[in-house]
Scaffold this active site. Structure first.
Site, short mmCIF file in Angstrom:
data_model
loop_
_atom_site.label_atom_id
_atom_site.label_comp_id
_atom_site.label_asym_id
_atom_site.label_seq_id
_atom_site.Cartn_x
_atom_site.Cartn_y
_atom_site.Cartn_z
N GLU A 165 1.69 10.72 -2.84
CA GLU A 165 0.52 11.55 -2.54
C GLU A 165 0.76 12.93 -3.11
OE1 GLU A 165 -0.63 11.39 1.64
OE2 GLU A 165 -0.35 9.22 1.62
N CYS A 273 4.48 6.60 4.82
CA CYS A 273 5.30 5.52 4.23
C CYS A 273 6.73 5.48 4.73
CB CYS A 273 5.27 5.64 2.71
SG CYS A 273 3.65 5.22 2.05
N ARG A 340 -0.02 12.26 8.70
CA ARG A 340 0.58 11.14 9.44
C ARG A 340 2.09 11.32 9.52
NH1 ARG A 340 -2.47 6.18 6.43
NH2 ARG A 340 -2.29 7.59 4.66
N1 LIG Z 1 -0.23 6.57 1.01
C1 LIG Z 1 0.78 6.38 0.17
O1 LIG Z 1 1.37 7.32 -0.36
C2 LIG Z 1 1.22 4.98 -0.17
C3 LIG Z 1 2.06 4.79 -1.27
C4 LIG Z 1 2.48 3.51 -1.59
C5 LIG Z 1 2.07 2.43 -0.80
N2 LIG Z 1 1.28 2.65 0.28
C6 LIG Z 1 0.85 1.47 1.05
O2 LIG Z 1 -0.48 1.15 0.68
C7 LIG Z 1 -1.22 0.69 1.81
C8 LIG Z 1 -2.44 1.59 2.02
O3 LIG Z 1 -1.99 2.89 2.32
P1 LIG Z 1 -2.98 4.15 2.35
O4 LIG Z 1 -2.15 5.34 2.58
O5 LIG Z 1 -3.90 4.09 1.18
O6 LIG Z 1 -3.81 3.81 3.68
P2 LIG Z 1 -5.10 4.56 4.24
O7 LIG Z 1 -4.99 4.48 5.71
O8 LIG Z 1 -5.27 5.88 3.58
O9 LIG Z 1 -6.29 3.63 3.74
C9 LIG Z 1 -6.47 2.32 4.15
C10 LIG Z 1 -7.98 2.04 4.12
O10 LIG Z 1 -8.17 0.64 4.35
C11 LIG Z 1 -9.39 0.50 5.06
N3 LIG Z 1 -9.48 -0.82 5.65
C12 LIG Z 1 -8.87 -1.30 6.77
N4 LIG Z 1 -9.21 -2.60 6.96
C13 LIG Z 1 -10.02 -2.94 5.94
C14 LIG Z 1 -10.68 -4.15 5.57
N5 LIG Z 1 -10.54 -5.25 6.30
N6 LIG Z 1 -11.44 -4.15 4.45
C15 LIG Z 1 -11.56 -3.03 3.70
N7 LIG Z 1 -10.96 -1.87 4.00
C16 LIG Z 1 -10.21 -1.82 5.10
C17 LIG Z 1 -9.35 1.65 6.06
O11 LIG Z 1 -10.63 1.94 6.56
C18 LIG Z 1 -8.77 2.78 5.20
O12 LIG Z 1 -9.79 3.54 4.58
C19 LIG Z 1 -0.23 0.67 2.96
O13 LIG Z 1 0.35 -0.60 3.05
C20 LIG Z 1 0.80 1.70 2.54
O14 LIG Z 1 2.07 1.45 3.12
C21 LIG Z 1 0.82 3.89 0.60
#
Ligand SMILES: NC(=O)c1ccc[n+]([C@@H]2O[C@H](COP(=O)([O-])OP(=O)(O)OC[C@H]3O[C@@H](n4cnc5c(N)ncnc54)[C@H](O)[C@@H]3O)[C@@H](O)[C@H]2O)c1
Length: 463
Positions: A165, A273, A340
């Site tokens: 991020e 994360c 978070r």
């Molecule tokens: N944020 C990071 O820096 C990062 C980096 C690498 C990996 N990840 C991984 O990627 C994944 C997502 O992380 P994030 O930070 O983008 O999460 P986030 O919480 O920002 O976004 C997740 C989104 O998914 C949506 N959602 C939930 N259920 C849903 C469904 N059934 N259909 C459609 N949309 C739905 C939510 O409303 C939310 O907007 C996680 O597994 C996280 O560990 C995150």
């Protein structure tokens, strides 16, 4: 028999669906649209989709707003709360929904399964299902089993996301690696085609099986978190022994086998994360009867660092009840609005519970922080306003705009300590020079910087 032709021709653009309009899904979907593909981003959060349709970007990520607008104008990027007709003939579906910790620290993959079920219902054409969410080993196999209900051939590929991020677009367009866990050559070929524009300068793919790919993501995050936790433990040892963590970092990092990155002590790691992935790896180990002792210790050391920080504030103020503490920085790192598990959130909640008041500034994360603490923290737009009448300042996020502050102005605004002692500046990111703070008539407290609180000169350390 289900057909297994995925339909992607060499060099041609594809029709793609990204599930989740969060930090990962929005960046991935927008990045793929920017490469020329037709992308639909789906999120069940209707308010988020409405914002995106109105041109409002729900997260702060440098450069993202412009890119979303540009690709929306071109018609390549659209948003919806479910897959509409047309996109049910997509070439690939990306799953980028959240996998938050459950009460035992294990990853809750229910949102990933919900998306898989949705895809199984709507897909009308053979396609790839690309799991970008961070998921425990074996999840892709479980997703594949759920997709068996579909009338068309859907093949799961693990493709964990490594973006940071605050620098997510750069990570998307210039990834240092693309990890793919696929079972068929067709799937491998299609993803190689899709990601070809991101590897013009050289091969970045790590091709493996889905289970190894799933584990790579947890291993990478835990390894990084472990380095941070180890330096934080050393910083606590420095605090009591008078050694200086700056010198320790430079002396240790000069060894090329160790390297200089991720050796900074601070308030503890946070974000969506590291904390959750370290705990999820520990939980995964428990499930399989292989205790992940280092992951468990990494988590405990991080919790201890948070408690150490709270103790430093309490010691500086001679108690917390009725005291006012100013925070600079609320996000878990600069250039994001994500709070978070942020160190500021943990410290804020601890101080509030102990009867202190918090006045805070952050260039971007104020609204998310306020939501997370139920509005119990006063927010200011101008950073120095947080200091008016406060008993101490804690620097928690190293935003660029905090790097060269006016310490004399801080001195004017902070309340002097008891018995006329100088007010304390607690630099939880070790970014300021103690001498500058002390010269302004304030007390400096860093994290493990020892008696001198000074950085060794870089030439002295040969950096
Ligand atoms: N944020 C990071 O820096 C990062 C980096 C690498 C990996 N990840 C991984 O990627 C994944 C997502 O992380 P994030 O930070 O983008 O999460 P986030 O919480 O920002 O976004 C997740 C989104 O998914 C949506 N959602 C939930 N259920 C849903 C469904 N059934 N259909 C459609 N949309 C739905 C939510 O409303 C939310 O907007 C996680 O597994 C996280 O560990 C995150």
């Amino acid at each position: 028999m289900k057909s297994d032709s995925f339909g992607a021709k060499k060099g041609s653009n594809m029709r793609l669906v990204a599930f989740g309009a969060g930090y990962v899904g929005l960046v991935t979907g927008t990045g793929l649209a920017e490469l020329g593909h037709e992308v639909l981003t789906v999120d069940t959060d209707a308010a988020k989709i409405k914002k995106l349709e109105d041109g409002v970007i729900p997260i702060h990520e440098p450069g993202l707003a412009d890119l979303v607008r540009r690709n929306r104008r071109s018609g390549r990027l659209t948003f919806a709360t479910a897959v509409p007709p047309g996109f049910d003939e997509a070439d690939a579906y990306f799953i980028a929904v959240g996998t938050p910790p459950d009460k035992d620290g294990a990853a809750d993959v229910s949102a990933v399964f919900a998306v898989a079920d949705h895809i199984a219902q709507v897909a009308k054409k053979a396609a790839l299902v690309v799991v970008k969410s961070t998921v425990p080993v074996g999840t892709c196999d479980a997703v594949q089993a759920r997709l068996a209900k579909s009338k068309v051939h859907l093949e799961v590929v693990s493709n964990p996301e490594f973006l940071k991020e605050g620098d997510a677009l750069n990570d998307f367009f210039k990834p240092d690696r693309i990890v793919l866990g696929a079972k068929s050559d067709t799937a491998r070929h299609m993803l190689r085609e899709l990601y070809a524009p991101l590897q013009l300068s050289g091969e970045r793919m790590v091709m493996t099986d889905p289970r190894s790919s799933e584990l790579i993501k947890y291993a990478a995050n835990t390894m990084l978190a472990m380095r941070v936790s180890f330096m934080n433990e050393l910083s606590r040892l420095c605090h009591v022994t008078g050694a200086n963590i700056h010198a320790v970092r430079m002396g240790v990092g000069a060894d090329v086998r160790i390297g200089k990155k991720f050796l900074y002590s601070g308030p503890g790691y946070g974000g969506s994360c590291f904390p959750k992935d370290v705990q999820a790896l520990a939980a995964l180990g428990k499930t399989h009867g292989v205790p992940m002792r280092l992951a468990e210790a990494t988590h405990l050391a991080n919790e201890e660092q948070g408690a150490f920080l709270a103790r430093l504030v309490e010691e500086a103020l001679g108690g917390l009840k009725g005291k006012t503490v100013a925070f600079w920085g609320l996000a878990f790192k600069p250039e994001t609005d994500d709070v978070r598990e942020s160190p500021a959130l943990k410290l804020g909640l601890a101080l509030l519970a102990a009867g202190a008041k918090v006045i805070a500034h952050d260039p971007e994360a104020g609204p998310n922080f306020s939501l997370a603490v139920g509005g119990r923290v006063a927010l200011v737009d101008k950073e120095y306003d947080a200091l008016d009448g406060a008993d101490a300042l804690v620097l928690l996020t190293e935003w660029r705009s905090y790097r060269a502050p006016n310490f004399a102005e801080m001195k004017k605004r902070l309340r002097p300590g008891a018995h006329g002692l100088p007010a304390t500046i607690l630099d939880a990111r070790n970014i300021w020079r103690a001498a500058d703070v002390i010269r302004a008539g304030l007390r400096y407290q860093g994290i493990g910087v020892g008696a001198t609180a000074e950085r060794p000169s870089t030439t002295q350390m040969g950096e």
